[in-house]
Each structure stands twice: as C-alpha cells, then as structure tokens.
Design a protein around this motif. Structure first.
Motif, PDB file in Angstrom:
ATOM      1  N   PRO A   2      17.090  40.911  -8.821  1.00  0.00           N
ATOM      2  CA  PRO A   2      15.939  40.181  -8.276  1.00  0.00           C
ATOM      3  C   PRO A   2      14.662  40.559  -9.017  1.00  0.00           C
ATOM      4  O   PRO A   2      14.436  41.738  -9.315  1.00  0.00           O
ATOM      5  N   LEU A   3      13.860  39.568  -9.342  1.00  0.00           N
ATOM      6  CA  LEU A   3      12.584  39.830 -10.008  1.00  0.00           C
ATOM      7  C   LEU A   3      11.445  39.704  -8.996  1.00  0.00           C
ATOM      8  O   LEU A   3      11.642  39.286  -7.861  1.00  0.00           O
ATOM      9  N   LEU A   4      10.260  40.084  -9.430  1.00  0.00           N
ATOM     10  CA  LEU A   4       9.115  40.100  -8.519  1.00  0.00           C
ATOM     11  C   LEU A   4       8.492  38.713  -8.388  1.00  0.00           C
ATOM     12  O   LEU A   4       8.234  38.042  -9.388  1.00  0.00           O
ATOM     13  N   GLY A   5       8.252  38.313  -7.143  1.00  0.00           N
ATOM     14  CA  GLY A   5       7.565  37.059  -6.867  1.00  0.00           C
ATOM     15  C   GLY A   5       6.148  37.324  -6.409  1.00  0.00           C
ATOM     16  O   GLY A   5       5.694  38.476  -6.352  1.00  0.00           O
ATOM     17  N   VAL A  29       2.175  38.597 -14.012  1.00  0.00           N
ATOM     18  CA  VAL A  29       3.068  37.437 -13.926  1.00  0.00           C
ATOM     19  C   VAL A  29       3.897  37.532 -12.650  1.00  0.00           C
ATOM     20  O   VAL A  29       4.436  38.593 -12.339  1.00  0.00           O
ATOM     21  N   HIS A  30       3.998  36.421 -11.926  1.00  0.00           N
ATOM     22  CA  HIS A  30       4.755  36.453 -10.671  1.00  0.00           C
ATOM     23  C   HIS A  30       5.814  35.352 -10.590  1.00  0.00           C
ATOM     24  O   HIS A  30       6.325  35.061  -9.510  1.00  0.00           O
ATOM     25  N   ASP A  31       6.158  34.766 -11.725  1.00  0.00           N
ATOM     26  CA  ASP A  31       7.134  33.675 -11.725  1.00  0.00           C
ATOM     27  C   ASP A  31       8.383  34.105 -12.479  1.00  0.00           C
ATOM     28  O   ASP A  31       8.339  34.357 -13.691  1.00  0.00           O
ATOM     29  N   ALA A  32       9.516  34.197 -11.769  1.00  0.00           N
ATOM     30  CA  ALA A  32      10.755  34.692 -12.368  1.00  0.00           C
ATOM     31  C   ALA A  32      11.238  33.797 -13.500  1.00  0.00           C
ATOM     32  O   ALA A  32      11.758  34.286 -14.514  1.00  0.00           O
ATOM     33  N   ASN A  33      11.075  32.492 -13.369  1.00  0.00           N
ATOM     34  CA  ASN A  33      11.519  31.579 -14.425  1.00  0.00           C
ATOM     35  C   ASN A  33      10.751  31.817 -15.714  1.00  0.00           C
ATOM     36  O   ASN A  33      11.318  31.776 -16.814  1.00  0.00           O
ATOM     37  N   THR A  61       9.037  43.835 -17.104  1.00  0.00           N
ATOM     38  CA  THR A  61       9.915  44.998 -17.281  1.00  0.00           C
ATOM     39  C   THR A  61      11.285  44.735 -16.672  1.00  0.00           C
ATOM     40  O   THR A  61      12.323  44.988 -17.296  1.00  0.00           O
ATOM     41  N   LEU A  62      11.301  44.224 -15.460  1.00  0.00           N
ATOM     42  CA  LEU A  62      12.564  43.939 -14.773  1.00  0.00           C
ATOM     43  C   LEU A  62      13.366  42.871 -15.523  1.00  0.00           C
ATOM     44  O   LEU A  62      14.590  42.958 -15.611  1.00  0.00           O
ATOM     45  N   GLY A  63      12.674  41.883 -16.054  1.00  0.00           N
ATOM     46  CA  GLY A  63      13.361  40.840 -16.819  1.00  0.00           C
ATOM     47  C   GLY A  63      13.988  41.393 -18.088  1.00  0.00           C
ATOM     48  O   GLY A  63      15.095  40.989 -18.478  1.00  0.00           O
ATOM     49  N   LEU A  64      13.297  42.323 -18.746  1.00  0.00           N
ATOM     50  CA  LEU A  64      13.842  42.949 -19.953  1.00  0.00           C
ATOM     51  C   LEU A  64      15.043  43.829 -19.619  1.00  0.00           C
ATOM     52  O   LEU A  64      16.068  43.801 -20.305  1.00  0.00           O
ATOM     53  N   LEU A  65      14.929  44.608 -18.549  1.00  0.00           N
ATOM     54  CA  LEU A  65      16.022  45.495 -18.144  1.00  0.00           C
ATOM     55  C   LEU A  65      17.249  44.715 -17.693  1.00  0.00           C
ATOM     56  O   LEU A  65      18.389  45.189 -17.801  1.00  0.00           O
ATOM     57  N   VAL A  86       9.740  53.799  -9.767  1.00  0.00           N
ATOM     58  CA  VAL A  86      10.171  53.686  -8.377  1.00  0.00           C
ATOM     59  C   VAL A  86      10.621  52.260  -8.077  1.00  0.00           C
ATOM     60  O   VAL A  86      11.695  52.026  -7.504  1.00  0.00           O
ATOM     61  N   THR A  87       9.810  51.300  -8.486  1.00  0.00           N
ATOM     62  CA  THR A  87      10.143  49.888  -8.269  1.00  0.00           C
ATOM     63  C   THR A  87      11.461  49.535  -8.942  1.00  0.00           C
ATOM     64  O   THR A  87      12.334  48.892  -8.343  1.00  0.00           O
ATOM     65  N   VAL A  88      11.613  49.962 -10.188  1.00  0.00           N
ATOM     66  CA  VAL A  88      12.822  49.640 -10.949  1.00  0.00           C
ATOM     67  C   VAL A  88      14.049  50.297 -10.335  1.00  0.00           C
ATOM     68  O   VAL A  88      15.105  49.662 -10.198  1.00  0.00           O
TER      69      VAL A  88
END
Length: 274
Positions: A2-5, A29-33, A61-65, A86-88
C-alpha cells in the motif's frame, strides 16, 4: 505494497508537527498512480541501488521499494528522516532502506554506490543538487527526476532555443537528458503554483578532465550572464580583453561574433582547451 494517499500524508504530517515549507521545497506527492508511473518510467530494477533525494513522508520511497530495489534516501529534515524508516517498516518490514540525514548539496559519502537517481527534487535547488550529485557519485548511470516544468525544459533544451542556457550545457557534460512526462500540480500537498516535468537522463563518459570541466563551466557562466552579447564581449572579462577573447575563439574555431546560446557543450570545451 500500500502506498500513501492524501489522508495518510496529512496524518503523518500532523503526527510529526510538520508544516510543509517553501524554503525546503516540501510538496508531498499523494497519488499512488503517479508514484508508480514515476517508478516505471525510471525503469527501476529489483537489484538496483537507488538514490532518492528529499523523500519527505515516503510516498516515492515506498513506490521504489515496491520493486525490490535498495533505496538510499537523503533527507535534510530530522523529523522526516527519523519517521521514514518507521513508516516503511510498518508497511514492508523486509524493505531495504537506508536513510541518511544530510543536506543533498553537501553529502559526499553514501553507504552504498547508487546506480540510479530517482527523486522529487526541491524546486528551488534542483539544478545545483544535480550538478553536485553527478560528479560526486560517478556510479549513478541513469535516473529520473521530477522538477519544475520550466527547469526540466531548460535541462533538456537544444542549442538555439529561448530556454537553452547554462543548466542545459552543464547537464550535457554528464550525459543525455530528455523530457519523459509531466506531472499535474494537483497530485501534491500542498498544491504548488507550478506543474512538474519528469526528466530522464542517461550518463555518458565525461568529455574532459576535472580542470577542463571547471574551465568550461566558467566560460558557460560568463557567456550566459550576458546572453545577448557576442562571445568576444561576454567572455572579455574572463579571458582578459575583447581581443584576447576573440583570439581564443578563433583558435577554437568559434566565430567571435557568435552568442552563447548558439554553442553546444563540446564547443565550450573546445574554447577551454584552445
């Protein structure tokens, strides 16, 4: 993963007491797409070590990981740097993330050699950050950066265009640059006053030595401080006089009456070597 919205971004900011500042170029940025499009366009591979500058709350960061790549993130804000792992870890305990708390303009060492640079660069320092990172970390072979549209167009501009200038030529020293897409301002919080461009680059062998690069960049700066003047005039202070500038230009095979906006990076290098 899940990515951040939008809701998660605001909740994290509230938790940390973070009010995005223009000084630090904090637009999250807050759009997963959009995040996944950036990562796909950057062609991130699972075995890559990716350098991210200004990860903020962790959207990109989450999208890259998510690809399985290792991410080294450089963050200047202590609160954000402490929260990011922590978030990751809450969303992907197995993710390979290292956070370096530092100013990207001053960082000279990293815990791993990055092969790719993927970042949402702060608008106000995007070009200086790039021109610091590329010579400092020669392992960076390719990348994709999100910058203000005007800056992106300058980086990729060809000679002779109205927006062609010093950033275009200095960037060309390190490789090929091209516009790879646009990003609406509406996918950021807070919403910036400008749209963004995605700029892709592929590193090429540097065409000269460190001394030649410094001399070339000094010529470029002088030429574009007075971009409408002929080179024999704009370079006269740097090279001693108008006559000296004309002699150097003639030796390099460049017309003294030419203007900086007409020349390519190799042209300026020839002047430096003449």
């Amino acid at each position: 993963m899940p990515l951040l919205g939008p809701a998660e971004i605001r909740d994290l900011a509230e938790l940390l007491g973070v009010t995005p500042t223009k000084k630090l170029g904090q637009n999250f940025v807050h759009d997963a797409n959009t995040v996944r499009r950036i990562v796909k366009t950057a062609k991130v591979q699972p075995d890559d070590t990716v350098l991210e500058i200004g990860p903020g709350l962790g959207s990109l960061t989450l999208g890259l990981l998510e690809t399985g790549a290792r991410v080294v993130a450089v963050e200047i804000d202590n609160r954000l740097a402490e929260q990011l792992p922590v978030t990751v870890s809450q969303l992907d305990p197995d993710a390979d993330l290292t956070v370096v708390t530092a100013d990207a303009m001053k960082v000279t060492e990293l815990p791993a050699e990055p092969v790719s640079l993927v970042a949402n660069l702060p608008y106000n320092v995007s070009v200086p950050v790039l021109l610091h990172l590329l010579p400092t970390f020669p392992s960076i072979a390719r990348g994709l950066v999100m910058v203000q549209s005007e800056v992106g167009e300058r980086l990729a501009a060809p000679p002779g265009s109205k927006i062609y200038g010093a950033p275009s030529i200095k960037a060309a020293w390190y490789g090929r640059w091209s516009i790879a897409g646009t990003v609406s301002r509406q996918v950021f919080w807070p919403v910036p006053n400008v749209d963004s461009s995605l700029v892709a680059f592929e590193r090429m062998p540097e065409p000269g030595t460190l001394a030649e690069r410094e001399a070339t960049f000094a010529l470029v700066d002088a030429a574009f401080q007075q971009r409408r003047k002929m080179l024999r005039q704009s370079l006269s202070t740097l090279l001693g006089s108008s006559a000296d500038a004309s002699a150097r230009l003639d030796a390099a095979g460049i017309a003294p009456t030419a203007r900086g906006e007409e020349l390519t990076m190799p042209d300026f290098l020839r002047i430096a070597r003449a």
